[in-house]
Design a protein around this motif. Structure first.
Motif, mmCIF file in Angstrom:
data_model
loop_
_atom_site.group_PDB
_atom_site.id
_atom_site.type_symbol
_atom_site.label_atom_id
_atom_site.label_comp_id
_atom_site.label_asym_id
_atom_site.label_seq_id
_atom_site.Cartn_x
_atom_site.Cartn_y
_atom_site.Cartn_z
ATOM 1 N N VAL A 1 -50.058 24.742 60.939
ATOM 2 C CA VAL A 1 -51.348 25.161 60.472
ATOM 3 C C VAL A 1 -51.467 24.703 58.812
ATOM 4 N N ARG A 2 -50.416 24.499 58.241
ATOM 5 C CA ARG A 2 -50.496 24.133 56.705
ATOM 6 C C ARG A 2 -49.294 22.981 56.510
ATOM 7 N N PRO A 3 -49.612 22.274 55.670
ATOM 8 C CA PRO A 3 -48.367 21.587 55.076
ATOM 9 C C PRO A 3 -47.158 22.360 54.563
ATOM 10 N N ALA A 4 -46.052 21.849 55.265
ATOM 11 C CA ALA A 4 -44.819 22.556 54.929
ATOM 12 C C ALA A 4 -44.243 22.349 53.631
ATOM 13 N N ILE A 5 -44.916 23.031 52.738
ATOM 14 C CA ILE A 5 -44.503 22.987 51.210
ATOM 15 C C ILE A 5 -44.157 24.475 50.833
ATOM 16 N N GLY A 6 -42.882 24.326 50.205
ATOM 17 C CA GLY A 6 -42.002 25.613 49.736
ATOM 18 C C GLY A 6 -40.863 25.544 49.284
#
Lengths: 134, 134, 134, 134
Positions: free
Chosen positions: B82-87
């Motif tokens: 559901v969102r780019p996997a940025i973290g």
């Protein structure tokens, strides 16, 4: 060409040991040799590794049908694991079933090879979204 | 305890850098620090790595509800991204929704953290099968 | 034969107006004529009606491969809707991809016909469980 | 309001006997009384009928979060059937988990009621696309 460049930029693929095997209009194959580094608790290849190559195969199959200015991202997929992932090497095949302006639907499978013989170990159905590259 | 032992036997988890974070009845969490080795072509974490920890979290959540003589394998799952996997790090949570004699259905999510704040990047729904350990 | 008997007992099929079209080893087809009683808000056939015939086609395809003393129930399915369901009639095809002792995985599609020409409007991947008949 | 109008235009809902039960921001409920016209071969409500109300609940939940000029269509869903659909009435709940500009992801369940008590019989995860109304 843009697919080979993009594949080489997917560091997960090299971490897993996967390589791009073939690219045709609407169909992409990715190969993954067995490695003891990729297993689940019984020594079979982990569903996550199998899914990783299946996802990339579907995404790149979708990209073969997309205009040059588009990139693609996976919206979602569903994978069935139909046999333990036991084999010398694995080949994921992604095929475009329907390419809309926005969404591309791909299906595919992952085959486990022992020599030249294979069995299907996973079946995927994926939805890929076209996005305009920045 | 048996879950920690099984997790340690999943070599894909150590290849990815994932660790077992918590185990409770019907809920398991797995943590994955960001690494440049896990990315897709834009530098976000690859859907396959996100799925790998989501799958293991669901499988082990199912195992918390299974009799001692049973093991579990993933029959299938479906994941939405559901969102780019940025973290900085990612946490997969698997929760049992329904535990039958044969099939356990789990849902879960993967959260991407920046400091203490997180956003959900993936949502999973999985079917796990109980098998009698050999 | 047992499939025709079972199909006739599925009252939803007659409520929708569906009929069993063909049964072969590992493949079943179900036909559904267009009706204004089956639509969503734009006058296309509702995803639920399309899914109903796709599910029954997959379930009965699985049943063709099951021992005589077994029945089958749907554990789960995933359906992509790739075009609006516009047509004179619809044909759902379910095909067995993998038949295990416990779980059968089927794939299939629903075609929308205008005369003899058709377009695929939905793609399904389903997991069917064998159960021992009471 | 627009949801009630749209629901009334879904002829499949009246064919099944379903009615819109509640609409809140990001959550919609649809009720379906048991009927012998909706069954599979064992007299339980057919997975297709259960899915029909689950799909509409998710679609309308997505619509509650969409701009006024948008409509929504279902791109795909995945449904697990965790118990036989036995009950006096069924309630499908769809909830928005993530609303992007293009895609909305909903999860939901269908509950089977006997009096005031209920059991979950199905779990859904759906992807809904916003489209600009003509």
């Amino acid at each position: 060409m843009r697919i080979a460049v993009s594949f080489d930029a997917q560091t997960l693929m090299s971490t897993l040991g996967a390589r791009l095997m073939s690219v045709a209009d609407g169909e992409v194959k990715i190969a993954l040799p067995f490695s003891e580094r990729l297993c689940q608790q019984h020594g079979y290849v982990h569903a996550g590794a199998i899914t990783s190559i299946a996802d990339s195969a579907c995404g790149y199959a979708a990209l073969t049908m997309a205009p040059a200015e588009c990139e693609v991202v996976t919206a979602e997929f569903k994978v069935n694991f139909v046999r333990p992932a036991i084999g010398e090497r694995f080949v994921a095949i992604g095929r475009v079933q329907s390419a809309g302006k926005l969404l591309t639907v791909c299906t595919g499978e992952v085959r486990a090879y022992a020599g030249e013989a294979y069995k299907v170990v996973a079946i995927i159905q994926a939805t890929i979204v076209r996005v305009t590259a920045a």
